[in-house]
Scaffold this active site. Structure first.
Site, PDB file in Angstrom:
ATOM      1  CG  ASP A  65       4.665   5.190   5.801  1.00  0.00           C
ATOM      2  OD1 ASP A  65       5.864   5.024   6.113  1.00  0.00           O
ATOM      3  OD2 ASP A  65       3.845   4.266   5.767  1.00  0.00           O
ATOM      4  N   GLY A  85      -0.178  -4.138   2.504  1.00  0.00           N
ATOM      5  CA  GLY A  85       0.369  -2.876   3.007  1.00  0.00           C
ATOM      6  C   GLY A  85       0.149  -2.759   4.500  1.00  0.00           C
ATOM      7  N   GLY A  89      -3.787  -3.159   5.157  1.00  0.00           N
ATOM      8  CA  GLY A  89      -4.613  -4.168   4.519  1.00  0.00           C
ATOM      9  C   GLY A  89      -4.021  -4.635   3.210  1.00  0.00           C
ATOM     10  CE  LYS A  90      -4.574 -10.778   2.996  1.00  0.00           C
ATOM     11  NZ  LYS A  90      -5.247 -12.076   2.878  1.00  0.00           N
ATOM     12  CB  VAL A  91      -3.030  -3.600  -2.552  1.00  0.00           C
ATOM     13  CG1 VAL A  91      -3.396  -2.783  -3.770  1.00  0.00           C
ATOM     14  CG2 VAL A  91      -2.672  -2.691  -1.392  1.00  0.00           C
TER      15      VAL A  91
END
Ligand code: NAG
Ligand code: NAG
Ligand code: NAG
Ligand code: NAG
Ligand code: NAG
Length: 720
Positions: free
Chosen positions: A495, A369, A372-374
């Site tokens: 967003d 995202g 960062g990473k999910v």
């Protein structure tokens, strides 16, 4: 009713009394009142200092440090600390008038994160020094959700609050407030220029004049009492206080935590009118807090010490035997169900690391995202699958976004919002734990990925029937309505986009990623110095004014609605030039009377059953929301109503002519300019929304949806 003592005395004296005793009774009464006109001073709270015995009633986690400083809370979440003068004071005269009093105290608030306090400290007068039932967090250990605002509380407090709680109408995260039976302050003022959570010693004075019925609060970071108070509040405390009250302090921590320290306290009761204030505290002779050293030397020494210590502990644990350690560990880590019900929860880092097998990209990465990473994780304690968002180290905004997210989403609950379960911080690693959404994000279903096989695409297409798409729009609309109107403060999502819409097991949509959400006080000027959002969903006025508004969220929802109908991205570089910007193309088609051209070929031609009325309504809602003029867009409440009654959607008005500056390419230049070059450095903390202080964060989230160079190359400067 407000004088128990005379009754008591009277009943004691009655058996042997005659009328002659009455004057004596009055004298006794007078003496009792005068005796209560008292003062005390704690120059530090030394356990056995001569004449300065800190004879206080401590409750909660309050502890007396050997250096004479009282620590009400440490940096652990959700604590309460109380410290009260041990005997009650008579704060009312026999006629029920509040007595003048003055108090002065020195405190320091050292937050866990440099700029984020949690939650604050209050000077309190209350009927019971244990403040039964009080809650931590925003309740400051004073009251609870059940009794907040109830006149039977008889709680008077002056709060030094370091968190802006919208629930209570707090003005900012650095304020002083006067609280009467309620955490919603009856008077408040910004503490500035004093920074309550700087970690420095702050001296405060609270003076009440019982004759004039004026309460003054002053603060200073130098120890000099300022000439004018920051709060001067006309109030009859006689209506709040009881005859006998305990005075002291209360502090609490919430998700965010601070250590709250008290170094000295003086109090004087009585002598109204010419009350010359509380006995002065000598700042120099108060114990002082060892300042946390920020410099590298100390830091690395601390680190070495910490490393040595943990190595030692590790060795001991090893020796103690794996079985025992595992057993203990398991018991320490258990997350009980009730804790999950009790608001966001702080997870154990090692638990999350194990749950993601050390954040292995190969099996556990769900996506990348904006920040960062999910990861998909299976909690070892409960076997539950969750999504863990790891905010990247390199992100400038890491900590800030993290905290914005936990502070806002943590208290929002709606069936169409992705629920935050908890969080964890380990050094620079910031981890957010969300409900796991087994069907991933909407964009993956909507825009078929070339890298997946045809079979997969067919499966996705099957799942994303019109009925599902329609429900998705209704779900997202209801989530946005909740954000905009469900609270007493407007929450802007900022967003809204397909990749932030997640699908649960039943293909119901939930809006996620509140990392960018900011809270706005309704009615206040929602101006902002940064534009957040994603290319294609950014309302044109956003790039000109930089003001995030509910109308800008509505615009993004419109882009999403058109996207869901058309099955393509809001900006599609592979499309013919006139179709590049979906919203504009849709407006053109609409103006030409060819709305059907916008509908996804997979819906129109695929032989799938769909409700033509709903599709038409979705297009109309999409157009209404994408109107270039913010005032022409509907509110989310109207949108929800339109989606409830698709037959009732009004015809969108004709789009206004293109603004002259952007000849030919309406809004297009705005989109381009909203996309920063990678070298664009945001100006952080630019004051007042001036164009010079404006910065864009769009690039971060745009990269994933819009990696094509022709546009981004033209955007090396920003013109606003
Ligand atoms: C804070 O105090 C509580 C209660 O005394 C204790 O359990 C906790 O370990 C303390 N936390 C820190 C970081 O010292
Ligand atoms: C502490 O306070 C209590 C109640 O006011 C009092 O009875 C006691 O004498 C005090 N002790 C000291 C050491 O001051
Ligand atoms: C206020 O508190 C009293 C006593 O606890 C209770 O009886 C009463 O119902 C409360 N009032 C409200 C409005 O909650
Ligand atoms: C203080 O505020 C509370 C709640 O906002 C209100 O009910 C009360 O009347 C106010 N009291 C005074 C004296 O202003
Ligand atoms: C409160 O402040 C006002 C304004 O500065 C001042 O006139 C008044 O004397 C103060 N009262 C007390 C009790 O300090």
């Amino acid at each position: 009713m407000n004088s128990k003592h005379p009754l008591l005395l009277f009943s004691l004296l009655t058996p042997m009394s005659n009328l002659k005793l009455l004057p004596i009774l009055f004298l006794l009464l007078l003496a009792a009142i005068l005796a209560e006109a008292q003062e005390f001073t704690y120059q530090g709270f030394h356990p056995s200092g001569a004449g300065n015995n800190p004879n206080l009633t401590l409750n909660g986690v309050t502890e007396l440090r050997p250096d004479g400083i009282l620590r009400l809370t440490n940096e652990t979440s959700r604590l309460i600390g109380h410290a009260f003068y041990p005997s009650p004071l008579r704060l009312l005269t026999s006629s029920g008038k509040a007595v003048s009093f003055s108090t002065s105290f020195a405190f320091a608030i050292v937050p866990e994160y440099p700029k984020l306090g949690g939650h604050g400290l209050a000077f309190v007068a209350a009927p019971d020094p244990r403040l039964p039932g009080a809650l931590p967090s925003q309740y400051l250990g004073l009251l609870s959700a059940a009794d907040n605002g109830n006149a039977t509380n008889h709680v008077f407090a002056v709060e030094f609050d370091t968190v802006q709680d919208f629930e209570f109408g707090d003005i900012n995260d650095n304020h002083v407030g006067v609280d009467l039976n309620s955490l919603a302050s009856n008077a408040s003022a910004s503490a500035a220029p004093v920074n309550l959570k700087s970690g420095d010693t702050v001296v405060a004075w609270v003076d009440y004049d019982g004759d004039a019925r004026v309460l003054n609060v002053s603060i200073s970071s130098t120890g000099e009492k300022p000439a004018t108070p920051i709060v001067s509040f006309r109030v009859d405390l006689g209506k709040v206080l009881l005859d006998e009250m305990y005075v002291g302090f209360s502090s609490s921590t919430g998700l965010l935590a601070s250590s709250h320290y008290l170094m000295g306290w003086s109090f004087r009761l009585g002598s109204s009118g010419g009350n010359n204030g509380a006995p002065p505290l000598d700042l120099k002779s108060l114990p002082s807090l060892p300042r946390p050293k920020q410099d590298g030397n100390r830091n690395s020494t601390t680190k070495i010490l910490a490393a040595t210590f943990s190595a030692f502990v590790g060795l001991v644990l090893l020796v103690a035997g794996g079985a025992y350690a595992a057993h203990r560990y398991k018991h320490r880590d258990v997350v009980e169900a009730w804790e999950l019900d009790y608001g966001p929860h702080r997870f154990n880092y090692s638990e999350l690391r194990r749950a993601t097998r050390g954040f292995r990209d190969r099996d556990h990465l769900l996506g990348v995202g904006g920040f960062g990473k999910v990861y998909r994780a299976v909690l070892p304690s409960s076997g539950e699958t969750v999504a863990v968002k790891r905010v990247s180290h390199g992100s400038r905004q890491g900590l800030r976004e993290f905290v914005a997210e936990i502070a806002s989403i943590g208290r929002l609950r709606h069936r169409n919002l992705v629920q935050l379960q908890g969080w964890c911080r380990r050094r620079a690693d910031l981890l957010l734990v969300y409900d796991y959404m087994p069907n991933g994000s909407l964009d993956a279903h909507l825009f078929l990925d070339k890298s997946t096989s045809d079979a997969d695409n067919d499966k996705q297409k099957q799942q994303l029937t019109w009925a599902v798409r329609w429900q998705v729009l209704r779900d997202v609309a209801s989530a946005l309505l909740y954000l905009h109107e469900g609270w007493d403060r407007v929450v802007l999502h900022r967003d809204v986009k397909a990749s932030n819409v997640l699908l649960d097991a039943g293909m119901r949509a939930r809006l996620g990623d509140f990392g960018l959400a900011k809270l706005h006080e309704r009615g206040a000027n929602p101006s902002t110095t940064r534009v957040v959002g994603t290319l294609g969903y950014l309302a044109p006025e956003l790039t000109r004014t930089g003001k995030a508004t509910p109308a800008a969220d509505v615009f993004a929802f419109g882009a999403l609605a058109l996207e869901v109908v058309a099955g393509r991205r809001p900006i599609e570089p592979r499309a013919p030039p006139e179709e590049l910007v979906l919203a504009e193309w849709a407006w053109e088609r609409y103006a030409a009377g060819e709305v059907d051209a916008v509908v996804d070929k997979r819906l129109a031609g695929g032989g799938e059953e769909y409700d033509a009325g709903e599709v038409a309504a979705a297009v109309k809602v999409g157009l209404l929301c994408s109107h270039p003029v913010p005032a022409a867009r509907p509110t989310m409440r109207e949108v929800v109503r339109f989606l409830d009654e698709p037959g009732e959607v009004p015809e969108p008005p004709p789009p206004p002519p293109a603004p002259p500056a952007c000849s030919g390419e309406v809004g297009f230049d705005d989109f381009v300019h909203s996309y920063p070059s990678s070298s664009f450095e945001p100006v952080v903390g630019g004051g007042g929304g001036g164009a010079g202080g404006m910065s864009y964060e769009t690039g971060v989230s745009s990269v994933a949806t819009f990696p094509y160079s022709p546009l981004s190359m033209r955007s090396s400067h920003v013109s606003v």
